[in-house]
Design a protein around this motif. Structure first.
Motif, short mmCIF file in Angstrom:
data_model
loop_
_atom_site.label_atom_id
_atom_site.label_comp_id
_atom_site.label_asym_id
_atom_site.label_seq_id
_atom_site.Cartn_x
_atom_site.Cartn_y
_atom_site.Cartn_z
N UNK A 104 5.55 -0.27 -9.21
CA UNK A 104 5.98 -1.51 -8.55
C UNK A 104 4.83 -2.51 -8.47
N UNK A 105 3.62 -2.02 -8.14
CA UNK A 105 2.46 -2.90 -8.05
C UNK A 105 2.14 -3.53 -9.40
N UNK A 106 2.18 -2.73 -10.44
CA UNK A 106 1.89 -3.25 -11.78
C UNK A 106 2.96 -4.23 -12.22
N UNK A 107 4.20 -3.97 -11.89
CA UNK A 107 5.29 -4.86 -12.26
C UNK A 107 5.12 -6.25 -11.62
N UNK A 108 4.59 -6.25 -10.37
CA UNK A 108 4.40 -7.52 -9.65
C UNK A 108 3.00 -8.09 -9.82
N UNK A 109 2.13 -7.38 -10.56
CA UNK A 109 0.76 -7.85 -10.76
C UNK A 109 -0.09 -7.76 -9.50
N UNK A 110 0.20 -6.79 -8.65
CA UNK A 110 -0.53 -6.62 -7.40
C UNK A 110 -1.63 -5.58 -7.59
N UNK A 111 -2.87 -5.86 -7.20
CA UNK A 111 -3.95 -4.87 -7.36
C UNK A 111 -3.76 -3.68 -6.42
N UNK A 112 -4.32 -2.55 -6.85
CA UNK A 112 -4.23 -1.32 -6.07
C UNK A 112 -5.53 -1.05 -5.32
N UNK A 113 -5.42 -0.32 -4.23
CA UNK A 113 -6.59 0.17 -3.50
C UNK A 113 -6.44 1.69 -3.37
N UNK A 114 -7.45 2.44 -3.83
CA UNK A 114 -7.44 3.90 -3.71
C UNK A 114 -8.18 4.25 -2.43
N UNK A 115 -7.44 4.76 -1.45
CA UNK A 115 -8.01 4.86 -0.10
C UNK A 115 -8.33 6.29 0.34
N UNK A 116 -8.08 7.29 -0.51
CA UNK A 116 -8.31 8.66 -0.06
C UNK A 116 -9.70 9.16 -0.46
N UNK A 117 -10.14 10.20 0.24
CA UNK A 117 -11.43 10.82 -0.05
C UNK A 117 -11.29 11.75 -1.26
#
Length: 386
Positions: A104-117
């Motif tokens: 969904x993020x890629x489809x809308x061109x929204x950047x991702x944040x990887x938040x886990x350790x």
């Protein structure tokens, strides 16, 4: 990130409904950034799987043994199996909701944040909090959980009341693991969210973390520093087990030396020491299903490893076994999909690591029980006239 602009979606990691919920919410809100409960390594693996890229997932058994990561590797394997087994029951691959968020993020061109350790950091910190008995109970509990005998209602796992009950039980059974897997990761995830520069954020996390994340976001001053959460620390307090294990070989040498100074003929005792050590090293290896060559190596090095606290006979028998049992990529893949002990027994990685553990266990029995009772206590009594 602005707290009032944050939307947290609590998911069950093997839920078809969670996948649709995640995608619908991202399309509806169209945030500035989508945060997902993954670290870089797991994201890369998931992304490659989405793109149909075959990874070189070979594992160096030699490296696992030399770096003394056997326990970490086995725990990771069992956890992967457990999640895969549930996923098969409900016909949803583990991590599907993260895939939905990424798509969904890629489809809308929204950047991702990887938040886990990093998962290895989390597991190592958890293992360091556990006693030997805790580790055994944890592995037995996972291995004996039978998902075939129970109807699995994954959506119920997102119910806060159900989650509270499950987590409380987990907290009582293994408080050290609970602290690392739940509380620490709640803090880590909340801290990661606060470091996102964009205002409007949708975060996709496991439902079990949602209440804790919210508590930390409401009280950000309680979040420990990032360096503290990433540090690999040993158990608190004095490591009595390590101290005792280091003192035992020193005590053996001292008793031999005192007996020699007192004019006691220790030739027979030395032969006893060597013979018992070699026999236990050999038996520990061969009873673990090793090749005869590996058992011979385990037996030959056992006397030396008992005297040298930084060496372990299982390392040598395991490394020898690894030369005769070629580990292939299918062995790694099959570890996460075993249905019983027969499948494990036919898996070369498991067999090599079993040899390591079996040899070390037998030599430990010799060191802590047989040698003291048969060799060193009688010799001690002779020295002091008992």
């Amino acid at each position: 990130m602005r707290r009032e602009c944050l939307t947290i979606i609590g998911t069950a990691h093997v839920s078809a409904e969670s996948v649709e919920e995640v995608k619908d919410k991202i399309y509806e809100i169209q945030p500035d950034r989508v945060a997902i409960e993954l670290d870089l390594a797991r994201y890369t693996k998931l992304k490659n799987s989405m793109m149909g890229i075959e990874e070189d997932d070979s594992i160096s058994v030699t490296k696992i043994i030399k770096e003394n990561k056997v326990g970490l590797f086995l725990v990771t394997t069992v956890l992967s199996y457990f999640q895969s087994k549930i996923g098969e029951e409900v016909d949803v691959a583990p991590g599907s909701e993260m895939v939905g968020a990424i798509e969904a993020a890629e489809d809308l061109g929204i950047p991702l944040a990887l938040i886990d350790r990093n998962i290895n950091t989390t597991l190592e910190r958890a293992l360091n909090r556990m006693s030997f008995i805790d580790k055994i109970k944890f592995l037995i509990g996972l291995l004996t959980t039978d998902t075939d005998d129970e109807e699995i209602d994954i959506e119920e796992l997102k119910n806060p009341d159900k989650l509270d009950d499950l987590l409380e039980m987990f907290k009582d059974e293994a408080p050290g693991i609970y602290e690392v897997l739940v509380h620490e990761r709640d803090a880590y995830l909340a801290g990661s969210l606060l470091r996102i520069p964009e205002d409007k954020v949708v975060a996709v996390v496991g439902a079990g973390h949602q209440p804790g994340i919210n508590r930390y976001l409401d009280n950000p001053e309680t979040i420990p520093p990032l360096e503290e959460l990433n540090k690999i620390i040993d158990k608190k307090g004095i490591p009595w087990t390590k101290i005792i294990l280091a003192l035992i070989p020193i005590l053996f040498v001292v008793i031999f030396f005192l007996a020699f100074l007192n004019g006691i003929n220790i030739t027979y005792n030395i032969y006893q020491f060597i013979g018992i050590s070699m026999l236990m090293g050999f038996l520990g290896s061969i009873l673990s299903g090793s090749k005869i060559q590996s058992a011979i190596v385990g037996g030959l090095v056992a006397p030396l490893t008992i005297i040298h606290p930084l060496l372990a006979a299982g390392w040598f028998s395991g490394l020898t076994e690894a030369k005769y049992r070629k580990v292939r990529q299918r062995d790694i893949k099959n570890l996460a999909h075993f249905d019983g002990f027969r499948d494990l027994w036919n898996n070369n990685i498991f067999r090599v690591l079993l040899v390591v553990i079996g040899t070390n266990l037998a030599v430990s029995i010799a060191t802590l029980v047989i040698l003291p009772s048969q060799v060193f206590i009688p010799l001690f009594m002779q020295i002091f006239g008992g």
